[in-house]
Design a protein around this motif. Structure first.
Motif, mmCIF file in Angstrom:
data_model
loop_
_atom_site.group_PDB
_atom_site.id
_atom_site.type_symbol
_atom_site.label_atom_id
_atom_site.label_comp_id
_atom_site.label_asym_id
_atom_site.label_seq_id
_atom_site.Cartn_x
_atom_site.Cartn_y
_atom_site.Cartn_z
ATOM 1 N N GLU A 84 0.867 -1.221 0.097
ATOM 2 C CA GLU A 84 -0.068 0.073 0.133
ATOM 3 C C GLU A 84 0.862 1.153 0.031
ATOM 4 O O GLU A 84 0.651 2.106 -0.816
ATOM 5 C CB GLU A 84 -1.008 -0.044 1.165
ATOM 6 N N ALA A 85 2.011 1.212 0.595
ATOM 7 C CA ALA A 85 2.902 2.389 0.774
ATOM 8 C C ALA A 85 3.408 2.572 -0.475
ATOM 9 O O ALA A 85 3.770 3.824 -0.875
ATOM 10 C CB ALA A 85 3.966 2.077 1.952
ATOM 11 N N LEU A 86 3.956 1.704 -1.218
ATOM 12 C CA LEU A 86 4.361 1.571 -2.443
ATOM 13 C C LEU A 86 3.617 2.314 -3.589
ATOM 14 O O LEU A 86 3.999 3.209 -4.296
ATOM 15 C CB LEU A 86 4.899 0.153 -2.815
ATOM 16 N N VAL A 87 2.316 1.696 -3.611
ATOM 17 C CA VAL A 87 1.425 2.380 -4.658
ATOM 18 C C VAL A 87 1.116 3.497 -4.333
ATOM 19 O O VAL A 87 1.002 4.383 -5.344
ATOM 20 C CB VAL A 87 0.165 1.347 -4.502
ATOM 21 N N LYS A 88 0.832 4.040 -2.951
ATOM 22 C CA LYS A 88 0.559 5.186 -2.529
ATOM 23 C C LYS A 88 1.683 6.323 -2.876
ATOM 24 O O LYS A 88 1.282 7.432 -3.569
ATOM 25 C CB LYS A 88 0.281 5.392 -1.214
ATOM 26 N N SER A 89 3.011 6.096 -2.896
ATOM 27 C CA SER A 89 4.128 6.703 -3.270
ATOM 28 C C SER A 89 4.211 6.865 -4.726
ATOM 29 O O SER A 89 4.524 8.099 -5.264
ATOM 30 C CB SER A 89 5.398 5.911 -2.778
ATOM 31 N N LEU A 90 3.962 5.792 -5.458
ATOM 32 C CA LEU A 90 3.998 5.872 -6.881
ATOM 33 C C LEU A 90 2.769 6.934 -7.370
ATOM 34 O O LEU A 90 3.023 7.679 -8.436
ATOM 35 C CB LEU A 90 3.769 4.419 -7.761
ATOM 36 N N LEU A 91 1.629 6.910 -6.768
ATOM 37 C CA LEU A 91 0.487 7.552 -7.227
ATOM 38 C C LEU A 91 0.698 9.006 -7.002
ATOM 39 O O LEU A 91 0.363 9.927 -7.624
ATOM 40 C CB LEU A 91 -0.692 7.076 -6.683
ATOM 41 N N GLN A 92 1.571 9.536 -5.789
ATOM 42 C CA GLN A 92 1.674 10.511 -5.362
ATOM 43 C C GLN A 92 2.689 11.260 -6.312
ATOM 44 O O GLN A 92 2.574 12.499 -6.728
ATOM 45 C CB GLN A 92 2.423 10.559 -4.044
ATOM 46 N N GLU A 93 3.803 10.402 -6.611
ATOM 47 C CA GLU A 93 4.666 10.931 -7.676
ATOM 48 C C GLU A 93 3.977 11.298 -9.084
ATOM 49 O O GLU A 93 4.256 12.208 -9.675
ATOM 50 C CB GLU A 93 5.762 10.029 -8.010
ATOM 51 N N ALA A 94 3.151 10.315 -9.555
ATOM 52 C CA ALA A 94 2.363 10.546 -10.624
ATOM 53 C C ALA A 94 1.591 11.812 -10.645
ATOM 54 O O ALA A 94 1.641 12.622 -11.716
ATOM 55 C CB ALA A 94 1.451 9.297 -10.825
ATOM 56 N N ASP A 95 0.820 12.241 -9.404
ATOM 57 C CA ASP A 95 0.208 13.512 -9.411
ATOM 58 C C ASP A 95 1.286 14.595 -9.468
ATOM 59 O O ASP A 95 1.016 15.345 -10.240
ATOM 60 C CB ASP A 95 -0.419 13.478 -7.805
ATOM 61 N N ARG A 96 2.368 14.479 -8.906
ATOM 62 C CA ARG A 96 3.480 15.615 -8.797
ATOM 63 C C ARG A 96 4.000 15.850 -10.256
ATOM 64 O O ARG A 96 4.307 16.835 -10.677
ATOM 65 C CB ARG A 96 4.598 15.197 -8.022
ATOM 66 N N ALA A 97 4.032 14.511 -11.155
ATOM 67 C CA ALA A 97 4.346 14.731 -12.467
ATOM 68 C C ALA A 97 3.434 15.065 -13.374
ATOM 69 O O ALA A 97 3.417 15.210 -14.847
ATOM 70 C CB ALA A 97 4.991 13.395 -12.813
ATOM 71 N N GLY A 98 2.123 15.287 -13.240
ATOM 72 C CA GLY A 98 1.002 16.077 -13.751
ATOM 73 C C GLY A 98 0.271 14.797 -14.403
ATOM 74 O O GLY A 98 -0.574 15.158 -15.588
ATOM 75 N N LEU A 99 0.280 13.592 -14.125
ATOM 76 C CA LEU A 99 -0.467 12.300 -14.635
ATOM 77 C C LEU A 99 -1.626 12.554 -14.123
ATOM 78 O O LEU A 99 -1.931 12.770 -12.756
ATOM 79 C CB LEU A 99 0.136 11.214 -14.391
ATOM 80 N N GLU A 100 -2.770 12.402 -14.992
ATOM 81 C CA GLU A 100 -4.116 12.503 -14.589
ATOM 82 C C GLU A 100 -4.907 11.192 -14.335
ATOM 83 O O GLU A 100 -5.928 11.091 -13.832
ATOM 84 C CB GLU A 100 -5.101 13.573 -15.615
ATOM 85 N N ILE A 101 -4.264 10.303 -15.111
ATOM 86 C CA ILE A 101 -4.896 8.969 -15.176
ATOM 87 C C ILE A 101 -3.508 7.868 -15.030
ATOM 88 O O ILE A 101 -2.689 7.837 -15.777
ATOM 89 C CB ILE A 101 -5.528 8.586 -16.669
ATOM 90 N N VAL A 102 -4.016 6.799 -14.180
ATOM 91 C CA VAL A 102 -3.135 5.810 -13.918
ATOM 92 C C VAL A 102 -3.760 4.445 -14.138
ATOM 93 O O VAL A 102 -4.616 4.315 -13.413
ATOM 94 C CB VAL A 102 -2.130 5.905 -12.749
ATOM 95 N N THR A 103 -3.354 3.509 -14.907
ATOM 96 C CA THR A 103 -4.151 2.248 -14.942
ATOM 97 C C THR A 103 -3.128 1.435 -14.983
ATOM 98 O O THR A 103 -1.813 1.459 -14.636
ATOM 99 C CB THR A 103 -4.608 2.072 -16.598
#
Length: 130
Positions: A84-103
């Motif tokens: 859960e921490a790994l996925v959360k960190s990846l999604l936070q980085e995706a948000d920081r990078a401007g990604l709006e959709i992650v599949t």
């Protein structure tokens, strides 16, 4: 374990294949280090002996959409909140990078894990070379 998930953690080419094999997957040794050059970013965690125990990454064009893949937690460390921490960190980085959709795609037995992590199950398809 009080270590933090690290974005773009320095990883030796043999470490991810070894971790993949620990969970019963093909090592895919030829993918590394090329994968690190081609994905947008990755995240990892090491244990107290400096062994890689968690890994995952997001790839794509880096514009609006990214694809999360290879969420791997060493079997000895599963069910301790690291995934859960790994996925959360990846999604936070995706948000920081401007990604709006992650599949991502996952085995149905992991649906609850990914739903708890913020993903909405949806229909899709997979093409594989014959």
């Amino acid at each position: 374990m009080h270590q933090e998930i690290v974005i773009n953690l320095p990883i030796e080419p043999h470490e991810v294949p070894k971790l993949r094999e620990s969970v019963g997957w093909d090592g895919r040794y030829s993918d590394y280090p090329l994968l690190f050059e081609r994905c947008n970013f990755w995240a990892g965690l090491r244990d107290e002996h400096n062994e890689l125990i968690a890994f995952g990454y997001i790839s794509g064009m880096g514009l609006q959409h990214g694809y999360m893949e290879d969420i791997i937690i060493h079997p000895e460390y599963q069910r301790k909140g690291i995934g859960e921490a790994l996925v959360k960190s990846l999604l936070q980085e995706a948000d920081r990078a401007g990604l709006e959709i992650v599949t991502l795609t996952y085995d149905k037995k992991h649906q609850l894990f990914y739903t708890r992590s913020g993903f909405v199950p949806s229909a899709g398809g997979v093409w594989r070379k014959g």
